[in-house]
Design a protein around this motif. Sequence first.
Motif, PDB file in Angstrom:
ATOM      1  N   UNK A  81       3.378  11.477   5.310  1.00 57.61           N
ATOM      2  CA  UNK A  81       1.959  11.180   5.564  1.00 57.61           C
ATOM      3  C   UNK A  81       1.078  11.694   4.430  1.00 57.61           C
ATOM      4  N   UNK A  82       1.381  12.881   3.919  1.00 56.76           N
ATOM      5  CA  UNK A  82       0.583  13.433   2.818  1.00 56.76           C
ATOM      6  C   UNK A  82       0.719  12.576   1.565  1.00 56.76           C
ATOM      7  N   UNK A  87      -1.625   8.608  -2.099  1.00 56.83           N
ATOM      8  CA  UNK A  87      -1.471   7.321  -2.773  1.00 56.83           C
ATOM      9  C   UNK A  87      -2.605   6.371  -2.389  1.00 56.83           C
ATOM     10  N   UNK A  88      -2.964   6.348  -1.115  1.00 59.75           N
ATOM     11  CA  UNK A  88      -4.064   5.492  -0.646  1.00 59.75           C
ATOM     12  C   UNK A  88      -5.372   5.912  -1.321  1.00 59.75           C
ATOM     13  N   UNK A  89      -5.607   7.218  -1.397  1.00 61.47           N
ATOM     14  CA  UNK A  89      -6.840   7.700  -2.031  1.00 61.47           C
ATOM     15  C   UNK A  89      -6.852   7.358  -3.519  1.00 61.47           C
ATOM     16  N   UNK A  90      -5.695   7.531  -4.179  1.00 58.64           N
ATOM     17  CA  UNK A  90      -5.610   7.217  -5.603  1.00 58.64           C
ATOM     18  C   UNK A  90      -5.873   5.725  -5.840  1.00 58.64           C
ATOM     19  N   UNK A  91      -5.298   4.849  -5.006  1.00 55.47           N
ATOM     20  CA  UNK A  91      -5.493   3.402  -5.158  1.00 55.47           C
ATOM     21  C   UNK A  91      -6.950   3.011  -4.956  1.00 55.47           C
ATOM     22  N   UNK A  92      -7.666   3.755  -4.126  1.00 57.61           N
ATOM     23  CA  UNK A  92      -9.080   3.470  -3.875  1.00 57.61           C
ATOM     24  C   UNK A  92      -9.990   4.179  -4.868  1.00 57.61           C
ATOM     25  N   UNK A  93      -9.400   4.747  -5.915  1.00 55.77           N
ATOM     26  CA  UNK A  93     -10.188   5.386  -6.959  1.00 55.77           C
ATOM     27  C   UNK A  93     -10.570   6.815  -6.660  1.00 55.77           C
ATOM     28  N   UNK A  94      -9.952   7.425  -5.669  1.00 52.27           N
ATOM     29  CA  UNK A  94     -10.273   8.802  -5.305  1.00 52.27           C
ATOM     30  C   UNK A  94      -9.554   9.810  -6.174  1.00 52.27           C
TER      31      UNK A  94
END
Length: 146
Positions: A81-82, A87-94
């Motif tokens: 989950x982490x 990865x989700x945050x990185x893909x969204x530019x986070x």
Amino acid sequence: GLQTALNLVYANLADGLIVHKLDRLARNVLDSETIRLDLKKRDKQLVSIIDPVDTSSDSGKMTFQILSSVAEFEKDRIKKRCTEGRERKRKNGGYIGGRPPYGYQATGRNLVVNEKEQEIIRLIREFKATCKNLAEVAHKLNSQGY
């Protein structure tokens, strides 16, 4: 490794090992079982404050092994989950941590523009359009005090 750490612990054991909760003993079945068997071999007790399991009985041994399996499963789920969240945050530019890219600075859990570095990036792009190679770009930056 694990055996070296266990030898240090065992050297200071009187009657056994006390843990708050069995899933804090180890986060994988192999390590848990290694510890349980080593304690048994040394005629030492394993006591858990939260999960009272008598590892000397067959049913207690099975319960211990099930709890060890659950702890390993839980560890793997948390890790997955982490990783997915980062990865989700990185893909969204986070910003997910680590050294911020040049031109930005970390402020808490966010990246903010570093205007001084952004100016240097603009110069690099400008020089790159007129220079033959990156060494020439670097020389121009150095000659201007960057």
